[in-house]
Scaffold this motif. Structure first.
Motif, mmCIF file in Angstrom:
data_model
loop_
_atom_site.group_PDB
_atom_site.id
_atom_site.type_symbol
_atom_site.label_atom_id
_atom_site.label_comp_id
_atom_site.label_asym_id
_atom_site.label_seq_id
_atom_site.Cartn_x
_atom_site.Cartn_y
_atom_site.Cartn_z
ATOM 1 N N GLN A 1 0.841 -1.190 0.000
ATOM 2 C CA GLN A 1 0.000 0.000 0.000
ATOM 3 C C GLN A 1 0.880 1.246 0.000
ATOM 4 O OE1 GLN A 1 -3.228 -0.447 -0.108
ATOM 5 N NE2 GLN A 1 -4.061 1.611 0.193
ATOM 6 N N VAL A 2 0.505 2.212 -0.816
ATOM 7 C CA VAL A 2 1.246 3.468 -0.910
ATOM 8 C C VAL A 2 0.250 4.613 -0.773
ATOM 9 C CG1 VAL A 2 2.660 4.942 -2.385
ATOM 10 C CG2 VAL A 2 3.009 2.470 -2.404
ATOM 11 N N GLN A 3 0.572 5.552 0.066
ATOM 12 C CA GLN A 3 -0.238 6.775 0.183
ATOM 13 C C GLN A 3 0.574 7.944 -0.351
ATOM 14 O OE1 GLN A 3 -1.368 6.755 4.381
ATOM 15 N NE2 GLN A 3 -3.368 5.941 3.828
ATOM 16 N N SER A 25 4.227 7.369 1.284
ATOM 17 C CA SER A 25 4.473 6.506 2.436
ATOM 18 C C SER A 25 4.580 5.072 1.950
ATOM 19 C CB SER A 25 3.331 6.624 3.452
ATOM 20 O OG SER A 25 2.128 6.132 2.873
ATOM 21 N N GLY A 26 5.226 4.244 2.737
ATOM 22 C CA GLY A 26 5.361 2.860 2.329
ATOM 23 C C GLY A 26 6.777 2.563 1.862
ATOM 24 N N THR A 28 7.737 0.466 -0.323
ATOM 25 C CA THR A 28 7.879 -0.025 -1.682
ATOM 26 C C THR A 28 7.880 1.090 -2.714
ATOM 27 O OG1 THR A 28 5.480 -0.350 -1.837
ATOM 28 C CG2 THR A 28 6.820 -2.226 -1.108
ATOM 29 N N TYR A 32 8.047 1.543 -7.720
ATOM 30 C CA TYR A 32 6.978 2.003 -8.594
ATOM 31 C C TYR A 32 7.440 3.073 -9.580
ATOM 32 C CZ TYR A 32 3.621 -0.260 -5.481
ATOM 33 O OH TYR A 32 2.909 -1.172 -4.756
ATOM 34 N N GLY A 99 2.589 3.339 -9.594
ATOM 35 C CA GLY A 99 2.182 2.020 -10.062
ATOM 36 C C GLY A 99 2.627 1.753 -11.467
ATOM 37 N N ASN A 112 -1.898 2.412 -9.730
ATOM 38 C CA ASN A 112 -2.638 1.797 -8.635
ATOM 39 C C ASN A 112 -2.994 2.770 -7.519
ATOM 40 O OD1 ASN A 112 -0.226 -0.368 -9.487
ATOM 41 N ND2 ASN A 112 -2.289 -1.212 -9.481
ATOM 42 N N TYR A 113 -2.162 3.797 -7.333
ATOM 43 C CA TYR A 113 -2.339 4.696 -6.191
ATOM 44 C C TYR A 113 -2.326 6.147 -6.666
ATOM 45 C CZ TYR A 113 -0.877 0.383 -3.917
ATOM 46 O OH TYR A 113 -0.784 -0.925 -3.515
#
Length: 124
Positions: A1-3, A25-26, A28, A32, A99, A112-113
Motif C-alpha cells: 500500500q502506498v499513500q 508513504s510505504g 515499496t 513504482y 504504479g 494503482n495509487y
C-alpha cells in the motif's frame, strides 16, 4: 500500500515557476513508476509526465515538454515536478500517481495509487 500527498501548488503569473512535490508513504515506493496527471475544468484527466522506478527514464506530454521536469528521490520517497514558463492553459488540479508495470506508464488506468491533488492556477 502506498499513500501519496501532493504539495506545492498555488497561484502564479504566466511565465512563472512552481515545483510540485509528492511524498509517498510505504517502503515499496522505489519499486513504482511515478506519474503526474492533471485535470482542468471541462476536460478529461491527462498525462503530464512519468518517471521510471530507477529514475533513469522519463517522458512528457508534448504540451509540457521542454518546460516541465520530473524527478524523484527514492531516499526521501518523493517525486517532484518542476514547472517553468507556466501558461494559463497549465491551470488544473495536478495529481501524482504510483504504479504501472511498464517503465513509463502513460494511461491513468495503469496506476494503482493516487494522491488527492494540488491546485495550480496560472494567471495571464
Amino acid at each position: 500500500q502506498v499513500q501519496l500527498v501532493e504539495s506545492g501548488g498555488g497561484l502564479v503569473q504566466a511565465g512563472g515557476s512552481l515545483r510540485l512535490s509528492c511524498a509517498a508513504s510505504g517502503r515499496t515506493f522505489s519499486r513504482y513508476s511515478m506519474g503526474w496527471f492533471r485535470l482542468a475544468p471541462g476536460k478529461e484527466r491527462e498525462f503530464v509526465a512519468a518517471i521510471s522506478w530507477t529514475g533513469s527514464s522519463t517522458d512528457y506530454a508534448d504540451s509540457v515538454k521542454g518546460r516541465f521536469t520530473i524527478s524523484r528521490d527514492n531516499a526521501k520517497n518523493t517525486v517532484y515536478l518542476q514547472m517553468n514558463s507556466l501558461k494559463s492553459e497549465d491551470t488544473a488540479v495536478y495529481y501524482c500517481a504510483a504504479g504501472g508495470t511498464r517503465t513509463i506508464p502513460y494511461s491513468d488506468y495503469e496506476y494503482n495509487y493516487w494522491g488527492q491533488g494540488t491546485q495550480v492556477t496560472v494567471s495571464s
